[in-house]
Write an enzyme that holds these catalytic residues in place. Sequence first.
Site, mmCIF file in Angstrom:
data_model
loop_
_atom_site.group_PDB
_atom_site.id
_atom_site.type_symbol
_atom_site.label_atom_id
_atom_site.label_comp_id
_atom_site.label_asym_id
_atom_site.label_seq_id
_atom_site.Cartn_x
_atom_site.Cartn_y
_atom_site.Cartn_z
ATOM 1 N N GLY A 1 -15.581 1.674 -4.777
ATOM 2 C CA GLY A 1 -14.511 2.610 -5.114
ATOM 3 C C GLY A 1 -15.022 4.013 -5.417
ATOM 4 N N GLY A 2 -16.171 4.382 -4.844
ATOM 5 C CA GLY A 2 -16.761 5.692 -5.071
ATOM 6 C C GLY A 2 -17.739 5.706 -6.240
ATOM 7 N N ARG A 3 -17.765 4.624 -7.005
ATOM 8 C CA ARG A 3 -18.661 4.537 -8.166
ATOM 9 C C ARG A 3 -20.128 4.648 -7.758
ATOM 10 N NH1 ARG A 3 -19.405 -0.968 -10.736
ATOM 11 N NH2 ARG A 3 -21.139 -0.642 -12.182
ATOM 12 N N LEU A 4 -20.422 4.212 -6.536
ATOM 13 C CA LEU A 4 -21.794 4.291 -6.040
ATOM 14 C C LEU A 4 -22.308 5.727 -6.041
ATOM 15 C CD1 LEU A 4 -24.186 2.773 -4.657
ATOM 16 C CD2 LEU A 4 -23.084 3.307 -2.469
ATOM 17 N N LEU B 1 -18.072 0.438 -1.168
ATOM 18 C CA LEU B 1 -18.771 1.543 -1.835
ATOM 19 C C LEU B 1 -18.437 1.582 -3.327
ATOM 20 C CD1 LEU B 1 -18.258 4.334 0.866
ATOM 21 C CD2 LEU B 1 -20.148 2.698 0.641
ATOM 22 N N ASP C 1 -22.347 4.948 -15.339
ATOM 23 C CA ASP C 1 -22.764 3.765 -16.077
ATOM 24 C C ASP C 1 -24.178 3.388 -15.660
ATOM 25 O OD1 ASP C 1 -22.303 1.264 -13.928
ATOM 26 O OD2 ASP C 1 -21.011 3.003 -13.601
ATOM 27 N N SER D 1 -6.926 -13.437 0.884
ATOM 28 C CA SER D 1 -7.694 -12.373 0.258
ATOM 29 C C SER D 1 -7.896 -12.723 -1.207
ATOM 30 C CB SER D 1 -6.928 -11.047 0.387
ATOM 31 O OG SER D 1 -7.626 -9.983 -0.205
ATOM 32 N N ASN D 2 -9.111 -12.517 -1.690
ATOM 33 C CA ASN D 2 -9.417 -12.734 -3.110
ATOM 34 C C ASN D 2 -9.236 -14.170 -3.569
ATOM 35 O OD1 ASN D 2 -9.807 -9.801 -3.689
ATOM 36 N ND2 ASN D 2 -7.634 -9.720 -3.190
ATOM 37 N N TYR E 1 0.832 -1.210 0.000
ATOM 38 C CA TYR E 1 0.000 0.000 0.000
ATOM 39 C C TYR E 1 0.864 1.257 0.000
ATOM 40 C CZ TYR E 1 -4.347 -2.613 0.884
ATOM 41 O OH TYR E 1 -5.434 -3.449 0.791
#
Length: 293
Positions: free
Chosen positions: A208-211, A206, A216, A154-155, A50
């Site tokens: 990545g802020g797209r909400l 969230l 789209d 993770s993932n 990070y």
Amino acid sequence: MNTMDKTLLSPIVAGMWRMAEWNLDVPARVRWIEQALELGIHTFDHADIYGDHAVETLFGEALKASPSLRAHLRIVTKCGIRLKSTQRGVAVQHYDTSPAYVRAQVEASLRKLHVDQLDLVLIHRPDYLMDAEMLAGTFAALTNEGKVAHWGVSNHTTSQFELLQAHHPLVTNQIELSPLHLDALDDGTLDQAQRLGLRPMIWSPLGGGRLFTGEDATAVRVRDVMQPMAERLGVSLATLAYAWMLRHPSRPHPITGSGRIDGLRDAVAALDVPLSTEDWYAIWTASTGHPVP
């Protein structure tokens, strides 16, 4: 031990991914951590990469400046991704779960964070070349040395999780889930979490802020359904998004990504939002673009 102490992860986890972008000096970082703790958020999610490998150091400087904080918080970090870097001699970005690399990254995280033990370490991404038995041996050794208390992934897919779990107890799978990303509802990941009684951690709750800003069709559809619902419930759009995932019976731990304390408050507020089944499915329907069959 194949389950975490119930107090290991706070219901809401503070994500540190963007801390390097917050431009906080050391006293401000200390205060930020204190404010998160005051909200009941005692778990902080890191990864060795990070902030181009800088965030653990930034957080560690705060802990060094205020050592008494360590007793009140839990540290999660991840390793296993080697970013392409001329400086580090990495020509191709790749995954690495070799014993030497995992050990080196764990010990580097301990130094950067100025702590004696990491509460939870996750393998960041599935490594196609992972030798599960060998990696489990590394987990066991680092645990026996007191450097890591718990391990997870993770993932990882359900089969990848089961492969490693067969060799060493894992406590969580950190996965993506949001009203804009529903894969975990259908790919068996959350079913597995329930079956094993291992609560998942949720990144990008969230979108990545797209909400909030996505143009789209899916984002617009979901926002058009969620905004009036949030107003009816008397909460913010973000709080409703957190409440939507908290409604799932796998009892997930959402990870925030905000440096704003108000952003953390939005997440914590979701713990008190009793979202109805119909409201939950209204959001699911908006995301998929069709009603349930």
